[in-house]
Design an enzyme around this catalytic site. Sequence first.
Site, mmCIF file in Angstrom:
data_model
loop_
_atom_site.group_PDB
_atom_site.id
_atom_site.type_symbol
_atom_site.label_atom_id
_atom_site.label_comp_id
_atom_site.label_asym_id
_atom_site.label_seq_id
_atom_site.Cartn_x
_atom_site.Cartn_y
_atom_site.Cartn_z
ATOM 1 N NE ARG A 35 -7.086 -8.537 -20.646
ATOM 2 C CZ ARG A 35 -7.773 -8.584 -19.521
ATOM 3 N NH1 ARG A 35 -8.982 -8.076 -19.456
ATOM 4 N NH2 ARG A 35 -7.261 -9.166 -18.455
ATOM 5 C CE LYS A 211 -12.649 -10.467 0.985
ATOM 6 N NZ LYS A 211 -13.771 -11.089 0.276
ATOM 7 N N GLY A 362 -3.485 -9.207 -12.878
ATOM 8 C CA GLY A 362 -4.278 -8.428 -11.931
ATOM 9 C C GLY A 362 -3.681 -7.074 -11.587
ATOM 10 N N GLY A 385 -6.694 -14.103 -12.227
ATOM 11 C CA GLY A 385 -7.306 -15.332 -11.686
ATOM 12 C C GLY A 385 -6.706 -16.567 -12.332
HETATM 13 P P1 AMP Z 1 -6.262 -8.161 -4.655
HETATM 14 O O1 AMP Z 1 -7.312 -7.974 -5.704
HETATM 15 O O2 AMP Z 1 -6.622 -9.108 -3.577
HETATM 16 O O3 AMP Z 1 -4.892 -8.421 -5.256
HETATM 17 O O4 AMP Z 1 -6.174 -6.761 -3.901
HETATM 18 C C1 AMP Z 1 -5.767 -5.589 -4.519
HETATM 19 C C2 AMP Z 1 -6.316 -4.420 -3.764
HETATM 20 O O5 AMP Z 1 -5.869 -4.482 -2.418
HETATM 21 C C3 AMP Z 1 -5.835 -3.092 -4.320
HETATM 22 O O6 AMP Z 1 -6.929 -2.341 -4.752
HETATM 23 C C4 AMP Z 1 -5.154 -2.421 -3.145
HETATM 24 O O7 AMP Z 1 -5.446 -1.054 -3.018
HETATM 25 C C5 AMP Z 1 -5.729 -3.167 -1.953
HETATM 26 N N1 AMP Z 1 -4.826 -3.114 -0.804
HETATM 27 C C6 AMP Z 1 -3.517 -3.411 -0.788
HETATM 28 N N2 AMP Z 1 -3.005 -3.188 0.434
HETATM 29 C C7 AMP Z 1 -3.996 -2.736 1.212
HETATM 30 C C8 AMP Z 1 -4.093 -2.341 2.569
HETATM 31 N N3 AMP Z 1 -3.022 -2.371 3.363
HETATM 32 N N4 AMP Z 1 -5.300 -1.952 3.038
HETATM 33 C C9 AMP Z 1 -6.382 -1.930 2.220
HETATM 34 N N5 AMP Z 1 -6.350 -2.295 0.916
HETATM 35 C C10 AMP Z 1 -5.175 -2.695 0.426
#
Ligand code: AMP
Length: 404
Positions: A35, A211, A362, A385
């Site tokens: 960065r 999520k 991200g 974000g």
């Molecule tokens: P996000 O910040 O919503 O993009 O989520 C990223 C995180 O989701 C990472 O740390 C991944 O390890 C986790 N992740 C991805 N796939 C899965 C899964 N099938 N079960 C649990 N965690 C997950």
Amino acid sequence: MNTIDNLKGLNGKKILVRVDFNVPLKGTEVRDDNRVVAALPTIKKLLSEGAALVLMSHLGKIKWGKVDDAEIAKEKEKNNMEYVYPVLAKHLDGVTVKFCKATSGDELKEAIAGLKAGEVLLVQNTRYEKGESKNDAKLSAEWASYVDGFVMDAFGSAHRAHASTHGVPEILKKEGKPVALGYLMEKEVKNLGACVKGDVHPYIAILGGFKVSDKIKVIDSLLKKCDKILIGGAMAYTFLKALGNKTGNCPVEDDQLDYAKKCYESGKIMLPVDNVIADGFDNYNPDNIKTINNDVIPDGYQGLDIGPKTIKNYREEIAKAKLIFWNGPMGVFEDEHFQKGTIEVCKAITDNTEAFSVIGGGDSAAAAKQFGYANKFSHVSTGGGASLEMIENDGHLPGIDVIG
Ligand code: AMP
């Protein structure tokens, strides 16, 4: 676009540059200086025009309000911008680079007043000020009063209307002082702009991560623009449950089932058809990891990566694309047992050299870097974000709109 190339007469002018020095730290050590490096083209350009630069950035989070004074002091110590100072000074060899411990008051005022043309002053973490995240009018007015102009180069913070990203440029603009976007912002706006516009087809989005609820707005927006959305990660299981599948112990969001079903009915959503499963998330028995040939997750198990048939399906779809936007890993890529889906998606995207490919920051940007694919993408955004909100809001972000 209103960029620094349009700024004239900067010689001797004091310019506040909002950079993104929110770097990962290990104790007092900067683990990754990407960065800082990313801000150098803007810094060097402004210095070459004879400006005196006041660099401001946040670093980590200070949880104001929720904790007592001792805890706030601890958080401040953890997120101390002084740790970034030697890294910046090293990259600006030959330039006088100073550090100001104060984020407001006479000490800051005098440090800026004493700054000469061609010098740089790095200011302590903007979040040491409670008013920063509240876009506090008094704080914005104070910071604005010390400088002659403003440059926004912190894409990772451009979705936040804070004092240093919004309040200050708003005031300076009203006063007729120069405000502009830096080179990093210009690159982000141009490249993410292609995904916002979405007029190149086939346009494929790949969404993963934890999520559905975090990504509702971006899914809504992408459904209007994309030809297909390929879903992976934990969020896939909310979709699968919405279609009536058994999802075992997967972390499903039951309050999003109707939404997921409605999205699926668009006919644009593709879901995993096979999965890598285990009998736990961080306490699984490695002997119990299985690849199942379907999307019915047995009780006591959870899906942690997409399987080989899904990889093949997604690869075929990705190969046809002319425009690709990717945000969110396909599985728990941090664990070697569950990283294949994410690696293969990186590979499939970068094998399609005809497509314009963008990673929306991200974890997917971190994964692409970790697996050695980052420099093969057309663009890897520096803001997770911010890039999602940019897509959601048709290219509008507070930190961009305020510059005009
Ligand atoms: P996000 O910040 O919503 O993009 O989520 C990223 C995180 O989701 C990472 O740390 C991944 O390890 C986790 N992740 C991805 N796939 C899965 C899964 N099938 N079960 C649990 N965690 C997950």
